[in-house]
Design an enzyme around this catalytic site. Structure first.
Site, short mmCIF file in Angstrom:
data_model
loop_
_atom_site.label_atom_id
_atom_site.label_comp_id
_atom_site.label_asym_id
_atom_site.label_seq_id
_atom_site.Cartn_x
_atom_site.Cartn_y
_atom_site.Cartn_z
N GLY A 1 68.72 108.07 20.69
CA GLY A 1 68.41 109.49 20.84
C GLY A 1 69.20 110.13 21.98
O GLY A 1 69.96 109.46 22.68
N CYS B 1 72.22 93.99 17.52
CA CYS B 1 70.82 94.41 17.44
C CYS B 1 70.01 93.68 18.51
O CYS B 1 69.96 92.45 18.54
CB CYS B 1 70.22 94.11 16.08
SG CYS B 1 68.48 94.60 16.03
N ASN C 1 62.92 101.49 19.13
CA ASN C 1 62.55 100.82 17.88
C ASN C 1 62.75 99.32 18.03
O ASN C 1 63.63 98.86 18.75
CB ASN C 1 63.35 101.38 16.69
CG ASN C 1 64.61 100.58 16.39
OD1 ASN C 1 64.54 99.54 15.73
ND2 ASN C 1 65.74 101.04 16.90
N LYS D 1 71.62 100.64 5.91
CA LYS D 1 70.80 99.78 6.77
C LYS D 1 71.32 98.34 6.73
O LYS D 1 71.79 97.89 5.67
CB LYS D 1 69.35 99.84 6.25
CG LYS D 1 68.39 98.82 6.85
CD LYS D 1 67.97 99.19 8.24
CE LYS D 1 67.13 98.10 8.90
NZ LYS D 1 67.04 98.28 10.36
N GLY D 2 71.20 97.62 7.82
CA GLY D 2 71.66 96.23 7.88
C GLY D 2 71.09 95.39 6.75
O GLY D 2 69.90 95.48 6.44
N SER E 1 73.70 103.34 10.92
CA SER E 1 72.94 102.32 10.18
C SER E 1 71.47 102.27 10.60
O SER E 1 71.15 102.33 11.79
CB SER E 1 73.58 100.96 10.42
OG SER E 1 72.83 99.96 9.78
N ASN F 1 76.35 97.81 6.26
CA ASN F 1 76.10 97.17 7.55
C ASN F 1 75.52 95.77 7.29
O ASN F 1 74.60 95.61 6.49
CB ASN F 1 75.14 98.03 8.37
CG ASN F 1 74.87 97.48 9.75
OD1 ASN F 1 74.14 96.48 9.90
ND2 ASN F 1 75.42 98.09 10.77
N GLY G 1 75.41 107.63 19.29
CA GLY G 1 74.46 107.49 20.40
C GLY G 1 73.99 108.88 20.78
O GLY G 1 74.68 109.60 21.51
N LEU H 1 65.35 94.52 11.86
CA LEU H 1 66.27 94.40 10.71
C LEU H 1 65.59 94.03 9.40
O LEU H 1 66.08 93.19 8.64
CB LEU H 1 67.41 93.42 11.04
CG LEU H 1 68.32 93.86 12.20
CD1 LEU H 1 69.32 92.77 12.56
CD2 LEU H 1 69.05 95.15 11.87
C1 LIG Z 1 65.04 102.91 13.47
C2 LIG Z 1 66.43 102.41 13.74
C3 LIG Z 1 66.96 101.38 12.97
C4 LIG Z 1 68.25 100.90 13.21
N1 LIG Z 1 68.75 99.90 12.43
C5 LIG Z 1 70.04 99.46 12.62
C6 LIG Z 1 70.61 98.47 11.75
O1 LIG Z 1 70.00 98.00 10.79
N2 LIG Z 1 71.89 98.06 12.01
C7 LIG Z 1 72.63 98.58 13.06
O2 LIG Z 1 73.78 98.17 13.24
N3 LIG Z 1 72.12 99.55 13.86
C8 LIG Z 1 70.85 99.99 13.67
N4 LIG Z 1 70.34 100.98 14.48
C9 LIG Z 1 71.18 101.55 15.56
C10 LIG Z 1 71.81 102.89 15.15
O3 LIG Z 1 72.67 102.72 14.02
C11 LIG Z 1 72.62 103.51 16.32
O4 LIG Z 1 73.65 102.63 16.70
C12 LIG Z 1 71.77 103.80 17.56
O5 LIG Z 1 70.46 104.20 17.19
C13 LIG Z 1 72.39 104.87 18.46
O6 LIG Z 1 72.56 106.09 17.80
P1 LIG Z 1 71.46 107.28 17.81
O7 LIG Z 1 71.07 107.51 19.25
O8 LIG Z 1 72.14 108.47 17.19
O9 LIG Z 1 70.30 106.81 16.99
C14 LIG Z 1 69.04 101.48 14.25
C15 LIG Z 1 68.50 102.53 15.01
C16 LIG Z 1 67.23 103.01 14.77
C17 LIG Z 1 66.70 104.16 15.59
#
Ligand SMILES: Cc1cc2nc3c(=O)[nH]c(=O)nc-3n(C[C@H](O)[C@H](O)[C@H](O)COP(=O)(O)O)c2cc1C
Length: 301
Positions: A216, A129, A69, A45-46, A21, A99, A242, A73
């Site tokens: 990341g 979040c 970041n 996206k949420g 998301s 989400n 993650g 939201l």
């Molecule tokens: C720019 C950005 C926006 C995100 N927005 C949301 C969101 O709206 N809702 C949510 O549950 N997680 C959100 N996340 C979290 C990601 O869904 C994920 O759980 C987290 O980044 C870990 O995974 P990754 O390392 O592959 O990015 C966001 C992450 C990033 C980087």
């Protein structure tokens, strides 16, 4: 071709690859790079009951091994989402997981009720979040609040629900167990880990919000460990994420006990990533003579 089908909360997915998301919108821009028909699910996206402007900028910054970041939201509100994003995604042969975010229990209930009347497949409830002052993570850091919000939303939702857990806790298995006890159909983890970066020339925080959520490749070992711990603590399916950057990373999550995986921040580096994960998991299973992806889920002990 190996069998990539998995089932979560009674919903069948053609493969275990999803988008995380907030890193893929509702697939509109990424559709230029990725054939959305090939994905197990698009996790959007949420979305809240009303539009949210998000936090002041700057709200993203790069760090070694990933990014921080503090978007906060930003979203157009559930009514626009229902009118614009769901019909777009429905053109594709993929599952839709919406989400949901909120500042109060009532906010969450309103969104969950509205989404229950649409043809999305599941909802993912963001109680993790770290970038908003009210709501979100406040619901996800104590087992009794996780239980209460899960219990209430289960009563209002006519779709299966996934509780998205925060790594910013002492023991994530307590949150997983509380979600399961309150009737969650699945859990997803991890959301971002709270971090900070300082711009030394300006003697200022790199983000206007001061802190941001770390995502990341650098967070992957933490996420794999938490997925493994939760898989041993609960019987409901887990969506692991993650730092996934390659199919090898995705397979680690599956072996740790995740039924599905989601790619997040690394989509920004490689917009083809999600499709590459599907191909790479398939190739791995074939070359190791494994008939079904389900045979490797939780295979480490
Ligand atoms: C720019 C950005 C926006 C995100 N927005 C949301 C969101 O709206 N809702 C949510 O549950 N997680 C959100 N996340 C979290 C990601 O869904 C994920 O759980 C987290 O980044 C870990 O995974 P990754 O390392 O592959 O990015 C966001 C992450 C990033 C980087």
């Amino acid at each position: 071709m190996s069998n990539l089908n998995i089932t979560i909360g009674g919903v069948e997915f053609k493969n275990p690859v999803m988008t995380a998301s907030g890193t893929f919108g509702s697939g509109m821009e990424y559709g230029e790079f990725v054939d959305l028909n090939r994905l197990g699910a698009v996790v959007t996206k949420g979305v809240a009951n009303v539009p949210w402007p998000g936090n002041p900028t700057p709200r993203v910054t790069e760090v070694y091994g990933g990014m921080l970041n503090a978007i906060g939201l930003q979203n157009p509100g559930v009514d626009v989402f229902i009118k614009r994003d769901i019909p777009f995604l429905r053109q594709f042969d993929t599952k839709i997981i919406a989400n949901v975010c909120g500042k109060s229990v009532e906010d969450y209930i309103e969104v969950v009720e509205k989404l229950s009347d649409t043809d999305i497949d599941m909802m993912e409830i963001n109680i993790s979040c770290p970038n908003v002052k009210e709501g979100a993570i406040a619901f996800g850091q104590k087992a009794d609040s996780v239980y209460n919000i899960t219990d209430v939303l289960k009563k209002h939702s006519r779709k299966p629900i996934i509780m998205k857990l925060s790594p910013n806790v002492t023991d994530i298995t307590e949150m997983a167990k509380a979600s399961e006890a309150a009737g969650a159909d699945a859990i997803s983890l991890i959301n971002t880990i709270t971090g900070m970066k300082i711009d030394i020339e300006r003697r200022r925080f790199a983000l206007a919000n001061k802190t941001g959520g770390m995502s990341g490749p650098a967070i992957k070992p933490i996420a794999v460990r938490m997925v493994y711990q939760c898989a041993r603590a609960v019987n409901i399916p887990i969506i692991g994420m993650g730092g996934i950057a390659s199919s090898e990373d995705a397979i680690e999550f599956l072996m740790a006990g995740a039924t599905a995986v989601a790619a997040g921040a690394m989509n920004f580096v490689n917009p083809y990533l999600t499709e590459e994960l599907v191909d790479g998991i398939d190739r791995f299973l074939d070359s190791h003579n494994v008939p079904s992806v389900n045979d490797i889920i939780g295979c480490v002990d």
